[in-house]
Design a protein around this motif. Structure first.
Motif, PDB file in Angstrom:
ATOM      1  N   ASP A   1       0.810  -7.075   0.592  1.00 60.52           N
ATOM      2  CA  ASP A   1       0.890  -6.382   2.456  1.00 60.52           C
ATOM      3  C   ASP A   1       2.855  -5.288   2.845  1.00 60.52           C
ATOM      4  O   ASP A   1       2.777  -5.169   2.600  1.00 60.52           O
ATOM      5  CB  ASP A   1       0.232  -6.875   3.129  1.00 60.52           C
ATOM      6  N   ILE A   2       3.394  -6.912   1.854  1.00 58.77           N
ATOM      7  CA  ILE A   2       4.101  -6.750   2.606  1.00 58.77           C
ATOM      8  C   ILE A   2       5.584  -6.154   1.883  1.00 58.77           C
ATOM      9  O   ILE A   2       6.142  -5.335   2.305  1.00 58.77           O
ATOM     10  CB  ILE A   2       5.408  -8.217   2.396  1.00 58.77           C
TER      11      ILE A   2
ATOM     12  N   SER B   1       4.531  -2.295   2.466  1.00 63.31           N
ATOM     13  CA  SER B   1       4.687  -1.488   3.920  1.00 63.31           C
ATOM     14  C   SER B   1       6.332  -1.674   3.361  1.00 63.31           C
ATOM     15  O   SER B   1       6.708  -0.449   4.501  1.00 63.31           O
ATOM     16  CB  SER B   1       4.574  -3.104   4.831  1.00 63.31           C
ATOM     17  N   ILE B   2       7.443  -2.418   3.108  1.00 61.80           N
ATOM     18  CA  ILE B   2       8.842  -2.094   2.710  1.00 61.80           C
ATOM     19  C   ILE B   2       9.048  -0.964   2.481  1.00 61.80           C
ATOM     20  O   ILE B   2       9.312   0.126   2.655  1.00 61.80           O
ATOM     21  CB  ILE B   2       8.977  -3.264   2.259  1.00 61.80           C
TER      22      ILE B   2
ATOM     23  N   SER C   1      -3.085  -7.313   7.869  1.00 58.21           N
ATOM     24  CA  SER C   1      -3.162  -6.669   6.467  1.00 58.21           C
ATOM     25  C   SER C   1      -3.138  -4.877   6.463  1.00 58.21           C
ATOM     26  O   SER C   1      -3.705  -4.352   7.054  1.00 58.21           O
ATOM     27  CB  SER C   1      -3.942  -7.268   5.331  1.00 58.21           C
TER      28      SER C   1
ATOM     29  N   LEU D   1       4.211  -5.901   8.376  1.00 52.85           N
ATOM     30  CA  LEU D   1       5.165  -7.274   8.052  1.00 52.85           C
ATOM     31  C   LEU D   1       5.328  -8.362   9.054  1.00 52.85           C
ATOM     32  O   LEU D   1       4.733  -9.098   8.345  1.00 52.85           O
ATOM     33  CB  LEU D   1       6.773  -6.700   8.343  1.00 52.85           C
ATOM     34  N   LYS D   2       4.756  -8.011  10.063  1.00 47.49           N
ATOM     35  CA  LYS D   2       4.786 -10.009  10.728  1.00 47.49           C
ATOM     36  C   LYS D   2       3.652 -10.886  11.413  1.00 47.49           C
ATOM     37  O   LYS D   2       3.651 -12.036  11.352  1.00 47.49           O
ATOM     38  CB  LYS D   2       4.704  -9.436  12.711  1.00 47.49           C
ATOM     39  N   GLY D   3       2.985 -10.252  10.331  1.00 43.51           N
ATOM     40  CA  GLY D   3       2.042 -11.020   9.987  1.00 43.51           C
ATOM     41  C   GLY D   3       0.390 -11.259  10.320  1.00 43.51           C
ATOM     42  O   GLY D   3       0.033 -11.799  10.531  1.00 43.51           O
TER      43      GLY D   3
ATOM     44  N   ARG E   1      -0.956 -10.935   0.422  1.00 46.10           N
ATOM     45  CA  ARG E   1      -0.098 -10.823   1.626  1.00 46.10           C
ATOM     46  C   ARG E   1       1.140 -10.856   0.814  1.00 46.10           C
ATOM     47  O   ARG E   1       2.219 -10.126   1.514  1.00 46.10           O
ATOM     48  CB  ARG E   1       0.753 -12.111   2.105  1.00 46.10           C
TER      49      ARG E   1
END
Length: 451
Positions: free
Chosen positions: A264-265, A268-269, A362, A357-359, A261
């Motif tokens: 992923d964050i 993505s950012i 992945s 980002l919303k979860g 997780r």
């Protein structure tokens, strides 16, 4: 291992060492001639003692080695020449771009880009010559292996033969033997060839054939079943003096989910910053073509069968599924001109970074499937729900190793291979492999076969 195979490994090692040595020596030349004495207002910006120079060159060697390992650039004896060239291109570009920014960080300013451009051109020219030369050498020293196909009368065997025939430089299927001919006749046929290809056959016969090949030092290429893939991801356990294989079947552990997780964050950012310009261009192009909606939302399934709405750039005409859900086909008339470009380079998938980002999703995982299609696949493949043990992904193992028209059953196997062998390092590798797929889109199986 026979002497010929041992020599092949030694040859592969030394030819790869030559390639890396040339790259590193070329960079050392560029560093010493153009960057070491670089001055700003008469002051040397990149002034080092001897060990400092060696460190910079050593870091470049490590960076280049990592990218070449990720993209398989050394495996010219394994890859098709075309794929080997693609791997060389992206490895060199990635390594030299990263190194340029490293040099700029050392110099606390953007350094002249021309020397690194010169290095890149030299590297590419040498890599192309090396790839063609080494490929020709391996083809001459190691002609294609003569193989026997073992099948049970299913259509899967024919498909496998067609795919392997595309690599006639590595395999020649000389004969096909049905399991109904009996074990004695099968073994008699095997003895005259280099190895076998086992299609989906009875497990007992498969086990006997694998053992026979193991005993007689013959290669065996096996189409794995779902249970085979699960066993490959199992843990080895010893109970007193009895070896056991433990299949946990719980998806990812808490620690794996936590770090996944975070990965992923973070990615993505970082990705959204440069891709915001690409997304704006895509949105304008879609709007200018037909004036319709830019984004397309669709219900998909993620971990444990949870439903969510996936975001995509619209690549089809509006109301494309007015007659019900249906998969896109080759030359699908519903795909717009802009949509065809977006699909080819996977640009229609970029908005899913917001799903990540919303979860809901992945970065890496099985591609999210529609509930209607999942229900349809489950009728033929009850194991299809196994892929829901992890979150759906923007990209995945099936996307970087398969093709656009790979069968759902083969994609399921690839997804399970990913789940059963998950690691954060594997996620990083798939990210880099996805970049290769975007830059050099793979052909479909029908295109490979000339249909």
């Amino acid at each position: 291992m026979n002497n010929k195979e041992q020599f092949k490994r030694i040859l592969s090692f030394f030819t790869s060492l030559i390639l890396m040595s040339v790259f590193v020596i070329a960079f050392a030349y560029i560093w010493y001639v153009f960057y070491r004495g670089f001055t700003v207002e008469g002051v040397e910006v990149l002034s080092y003692y001897r060990k400092g120079h060696w460190t910079v060159i050593g870091i470049y060697a490590i960076i280049m080695m990592l990218f070449m390992n990720v993209y398989g650039s050394y495996k010219v004896w394994y890859l098709k020449t075309e794929d080997a060239i693609y791997s060389q291109i992206i490895s060199i570009l990635c390594a030299n771009i990263v190194e340029y920014f490293q040099i700029s960080l050392i110099g606390k300013d953007f350094m002249p880009v021309t020397p690194m451009a010169m290095l890149t051109i030299f590297d590419l020219v040498f890599a192309f010559a090396w790839t063609f030369g080494i490929s020709a050498l391996f083809r001459k020293l190691y002609p294609p292996r003569k193989m026997v196909m073992i099948y049970d009368g299913s259509n899967n065997a024919q498909t496998l033969v067609e795919k392997m025939s595309l690599r006639s430089d590595k395999y020649i299927i000389c004969k096909a033997v049905c399991t109904s001919d009996g074990m004695k006749n099968i073994i008699k046929e095997i003895d005259g060839y280099d190895g076998i290809i086992i299609s989906d056959i009875d497990n007992e016969i498969k086990s006997r054939l694998v053992k026979y090949c193991f005993e007689n030092h013959k290669r065996a290429y096996i189409t794995p079943s779902i249970s085979d893939i699960i066993l490959r991801g199992a843990d080895d356990v010893t109970l007193f003096d009895t070896p056991l294989v433990l299949c946990r079947n719980n998806g990812l552990s808490f620690e794996q989910r936590f770090f996944k997780r975070g990965f992923d964050i973070l990615v993505s950012i970082i990705a959204l910053v440069p891709l915001s310009i690409v997304m704006l261009a895509c949105a304008i192009a879609i709007k200018l073509e037909d004036g319709g909606k830019v984004l397309y939302k669709q219900v998909r399934l993620t971990k444990d069968g949870k439903k969510f709405k996936i975001y995509k750039f619209r690549s089809m005409i509006e109301n494309a599924e007015v007659n019900g859900p249906q998969l896109a086909q080759d030359n699908d008339t519903r795909i717009t001109k802009v949509g065809a470009v977006l699909r080819k380079y996977r640009l229609d998938e970029i908005p899913q970074l917001f799903n990540i980002l919303k979860g809901d999703m992945s970065l890496i995982g099985p591609r999210p499937e529609r509930p209607e299609l999942t229900e349809k696949y489950q009728k033929d493949m009850p194991e299809f729900t196994y892929r829901l043990n992890v979150k759906a992904g923007l990209t995945g193992y099936a996307q970087v190793t398969g093709k656009y028209d790979t069968t759902p059953y083969d994609k399921l196997k690839m997804d399970l291979m990913y789940i059963e062998n998950y690691s954060l390092l594997l996620d990083v590798k798939i990210c880099f492999m996805t970049l290769k797929i975007i830059l050099f889109p793979v052909k479909t199986n029908s295109e490979e076969l000339g249909e």
